[in-house]
Design a protein around this motif. Structure first.
Motif, PDB file in Angstrom:
ATOM      1  N   ILE A 170       0.810  -1.222   0.000  1.00 40.20           N
ATOM      2  CA  ILE A 170       0.000   0.000   0.000  1.00 40.20           C
ATOM      3  C   ILE A 170       0.840   1.268   0.000  1.00 40.20           C
ATOM      4  O   ILE A 170       0.311   2.373  -0.147  1.00 40.20           O
ATOM      5  N   GLY A 171       2.173   1.130   0.163  1.00 37.54           N
ATOM      6  CA  GLY A 171       3.039   2.307   0.101  1.00 37.54           C
ATOM      7  C   GLY A 171       2.767   3.280   1.235  1.00 37.54           C
ATOM      8  O   GLY A 171       2.653   2.898   2.398  1.00 37.54           O
ATOM      9  N   GLU A 172       2.609   4.540   0.879  1.00 35.06           N
ATOM     10  CA  GLU A 172       2.421   5.597   1.875  1.00 35.06           C
ATOM     11  C   GLU A 172       0.952   5.880   2.174  1.00 35.06           C
ATOM     12  O   GLU A 172       0.599   6.932   2.697  1.00 35.06           O
ATOM     13  N   TYR A 173       0.080   4.945   1.849  1.00 34.26           N
ATOM     14  CA  TYR A 173      -1.356   5.185   2.019  1.00 34.26           C
ATOM     15  C   TYR A 173      -1.704   5.523   3.471  1.00 34.26           C
ATOM     16  O   TYR A 173      -1.233   4.884   4.415  1.00 34.26           O
ATOM     17  N   GLN A 174      -2.553   6.532   3.627  1.00 36.71           N
ATOM     18  CA  GLN A 174      -3.146   6.885   4.908  1.00 36.71           C
ATOM     19  C   GLN A 174      -4.611   7.233   4.650  1.00 36.71           C
ATOM     20  O   GLN A 174      -4.931   7.895   3.668  1.00 36.71           O
ATOM     21  N   PRO A 175      -5.528   6.776   5.497  1.00 38.96           N
ATOM     22  CA  PRO A 175      -6.943   7.111   5.300  1.00 38.96           C
ATOM     23  C   PRO A 175      -7.171   8.614   5.410  1.00 38.96           C
ATOM     24  O   PRO A 175      -6.469   9.311   6.151  1.00 38.96           O
ATOM     25  N   THR A 176      -8.159   9.120   4.681  1.00 42.20           N
ATOM     26  CA  THR A 176      -8.464  10.549   4.690  1.00 42.20           C
ATOM     27  C   THR A 176      -8.842  11.014   6.086  1.00 42.20           C
ATOM     28  O   THR A 176      -8.411  12.081   6.541  1.00 42.20           O
ATOM     29  N   ARG A 177      -9.656  10.208   6.771  1.00 49.86           N
ATOM     30  CA  ARG A 177     -10.066  10.537   8.138  1.00 49.86           C
ATOM     31  C   ARG A 177      -9.488   9.489   9.073  1.00 49.86           C
ATOM     32  O   ARG A 177     -10.157   8.520   9.445  1.00 49.86           O
ATOM     33  N   LEU A 178      -8.252   9.687   9.456  1.00 45.92           N
ATOM     34  CA  LEU A 178      -7.557   8.699  10.273  1.00 45.92           C
ATOM     35  C   LEU A 178      -8.255   8.491  11.608  1.00 45.92           C
ATOM     36  O   LEU A 178      -8.346   7.364  12.109  1.00 45.92           O
ATOM     37  N   TRP A 179      -8.767   9.563  12.186  1.00 47.71           N
ATOM     38  CA  TRP A 179      -9.438   9.462  13.488  1.00 47.71           C
ATOM     39  C   TRP A 179     -10.680   8.573  13.397  1.00 47.71           C
ATOM     40  O   TRP A 179     -10.964   7.777  14.311  1.00 47.71           O
ATOM     41  N   LEU A 180     -11.425   8.688  12.277  1.00 43.77           N
ATOM     42  CA  LEU A 180     -12.629   7.884  12.107  1.00 43.77           C
ATOM     43  C   LEU A 180     -12.264   6.414  11.914  1.00 43.77           C
ATOM     44  O   LEU A 180     -12.904   5.521  12.491  1.00 43.77           O
ATOM     45  N   THR A 181     -11.228   6.176  11.129  1.00 42.75           N
ATOM     46  CA  THR A 181     -10.774   4.802  10.924  1.00 42.75           C
ATOM     47  C   THR A 181     -10.307   4.192  12.234  1.00 42.75           C
ATOM     48  O   THR A 181     -10.630   3.044  12.559  1.00 42.75           O
ATOM     49  N   SER A 182      -9.558   4.969  13.016  1.00 42.93           N
ATOM     50  CA  SER A 182      -9.054   4.467  14.297  1.00 42.93           C
ATOM     51  C   SER A 182     -10.199   4.143  15.249  1.00 42.93           C
ATOM     52  O   SER A 182     -10.165   3.126  15.959  1.00 42.93           O
ATOM     53  N   THR A 183     -11.220   4.996  15.258  1.00 43.25           N
ATOM     54  CA  THR A 183     -12.385   4.755  16.117  1.00 43.25           C
ATOM     55  C   THR A 183     -13.122   3.491  15.679  1.00 43.25           C
ATOM     56  O   THR A 183     -13.514   2.654  16.507  1.00 43.25           O
ATOM     57  N   SER A 184     -13.297   3.325  14.360  1.00 44.94           N
ATOM     58  CA  SER A 184     -13.980   2.138  13.833  1.00 44.94           C
ATOM     59  C   SER A 184     -13.209   0.868  14.172  1.00 44.94           C
ATOM     60  O   SER A 184     -13.791  -0.145  14.562  1.00 44.94           O
ATOM     61  N   VAL A 185     -11.894   0.934  14.013  1.00 45.54           N
ATOM     62  CA  VAL A 185     -11.059  -0.228  14.323  1.00 45.54           C
ATOM     63  C   VAL A 185     -11.187  -0.593  15.798  1.00 45.54           C
ATOM     64  O   VAL A 185     -11.290  -1.781  16.156  1.00 45.54           O
ATOM     65  N   ALA A 186     -11.188   0.395  16.666  1.00 43.76           N
ATOM     66  CA  ALA A 186     -11.294   0.131  18.100  1.00 43.76           C
ATOM     67  C   ALA A 186     -12.624  -0.556  18.439  1.00 43.76           C
ATOM     68  O   ALA A 186     -12.665  -1.499  19.241  1.00 43.76           O
ATOM     69  N   LEU A 187     -13.715  -0.098  17.812  1.00 36.73           N
ATOM     70  CA  LEU A 187     -15.025  -0.718  18.056  1.00 36.73           C
ATOM     71  C   LEU A 187     -15.067  -2.148  17.548  1.00 36.73           C
ATOM     72  O   LEU A 187     -15.562  -3.052  18.236  1.00 36.73           O
TER      73      LEU A 187
END
Length: 424
Positions: free
Chosen positions: A155-172
């Motif tokens: 995936i190279g340097e890929y980062q999600p546009t909304r990292l905070w939202l992704t992190s919250t979803s992953v935690a749930l």
């Protein structure tokens, strides 16, 4: 690459994949062992172990002993079938490589059986393994060895546009995964298969018709499969067909074409849409949809891989719990979905082989989940099919009826088109 936990998908993918080649003559066993050493040096996944620890599985690079083989002197086909079944139904030991090789010695010819794990290989990978060994035995040695590939490499340097939202979803999601119960294994069930080949003439005719009609082979298979499922299973017909995508073939530069690989994307095709209407009109529409689905999946896969890399792996006991839930649902004869994998064209040229190849077989078997899947591949212009199914998903008579209806639909299209050409 350091020791790592297997991902959720890798924990679930307890599937054995096998490829057998019948060769006209006998091999030098010393050279065969040397060829397996070359193969192991070339592919990092064959140098790794997959070890259990605290209900999880860990991938340990460069820790496996050398790949060996065993010899089975097969005087008849019954011994060969027993050995084949044993290899497919036996999991991989945690202290041994993820590849087993059996050499069957016959009076005038021999068989080579390669069995590997879906946790390190997709379907096409087992053919790459077989081809690499044959090429070495034929004197064609490719010195370059592949490097271990990680998610970051893909995936190279890929980062999600909304990292905070992704992190919250992953935690749930991880919280929910942590709460999944654990279970012991279910009683072993019967796993069955059907395999058949089409023949050179019919294979060539179908490819020509697909080109003439502007449709892909995969689309033709999907239309024929949809009609067969609807006719034979009726209301029990799966709601969708899942189709894996080979992420090599230039789609991901980090993945060489001849590298072993597992963990690509897939797309789903809803069933029931292709039953009515002209076969080739449906196939053309579906071809365009498949192209769009593949392009979208390739774009979205970095985000999905990024997400999967952050998810908490399922423990082996949790996988068994999901298996138990799935078995309960299937006990009511519900079929959620079917897989269709088209491995494409596999070529074994005379120059690549130490002896003439008389026949090639592909096989697969799931060791934890009951599955229903159809696998298509073409070897030296001969189209072949392999269907794997569990006894609580389909019975033998249903499988035979599906095979006949699926192939009957394809053959009917060839005959109709040929008849129109003669009339014109």
């Amino acid at each position: 690459m350091n020791r790592r936990k297997l991902s959720n998908i890798e924990h679930l993918a307890d599937v054995n994949i096998a490829c057998s080649l019948r060769l006209a003559g006998k091999l030098d066993l010393g050279k065969l062992q040397t060829a397996l050493g070359y193969l192991q040096r070339r592919h990092p996944a064959l140098r790794a172990l997959i070890r259990p620890e605290h209900d999880l599985l860990y991938y340990e690079p460069n820790s496996a002993p050398e790949i060996s083989f065993r010899v089975a002197r097969s005087a008849d086909d019954e011994i060969y079938r027993r050995e084949w079944d044993l290899e497919l139904s036996t999991g991989f030991h945690s202290e041994l490589p993820q590849l087993r090789v059996v050499y069957f010695e016959r009076e005038c010819d021999c068989d080579l059986l390669f069995t590997t794990s879906h946790r390190i290989c997709d379907g096409l990978s087992v053919f790459i393994i077989a081809r690499d060994v044959l090429r070495f035995l034929a004197g064609h040695v490719e010195p370059n060895a592949h490097e271990e590939i990680s998610t970051a490499d893909l995936i190279g340097e890929y980062q999600p546009t909304r990292l905070w939202l992704t992190s919250t979803s992953v935690a749930l999601v991880n919280t929910c995964l942590h709460l999944l119960p654990r279970s012991g294994p279910l009683p072993k069930r019967k796993e069955s298969f059907a395999e058949w080949s089409v023949g050179h003439q019919a294979s060539t005719a179908l490819r020509q018709q697909c080109r003439a009609k502007g449709a892909s082979m995969h689309a033709a298979f999907l239309v024929a499969l949809d009609r067969a499922l609807s006719l034979i299973l009726g209301r029990r017909s799966p709601k969708f067909v899942t189709c894996p995508i080979d992420m090599r073939r230039g789609r991901f530069p980090a993945l060489p074409e001849d590298m072993l690989f597992y963990g690509g994307g897939n797309f789903k095709v809803r069933t029931g849409r292709w039953i009515e209407g002209d076969f080739w009109d449906n196939a053309r529409v579906l071809t365009a949809e498949i192209r769009a689905d593949v392009e979208r999946e390739v774009r979205e896969l970095p985000g999905r891989l990024f997400l999967f890399d952050k998810l908490r792996p399922l423990g082996c006991g949790q996988v068994r719990f999901l298996n138990r839930v799935g078995e309960t649902l299937r006990s009511k004869r519900r079929i959620a979905g079917i897989g269709l994998a088209n491995l494409g064209i596999v070529k074994f040229s005379e120059n690549d082989c130490p002896l003439p190849v008389r026949g090639i077989r592909f096989s697969a078997r799931s060791l934890n989940f009951g599955v229903l899947g159809l696998i298509a591949y073409t070897v030296n212009d001969n189209m072949q099919f392999y269907c794997m199914y569990s006894e609580n998903v389909l019975n033998e008579s249903e499988m035979q009826a599906l095979q006949q209806e699926f192939m009957g639909t394809l053959e009917c299209q060839i005959e109709r088109t040929c008849a129109k050409a003669v009339t014109a």
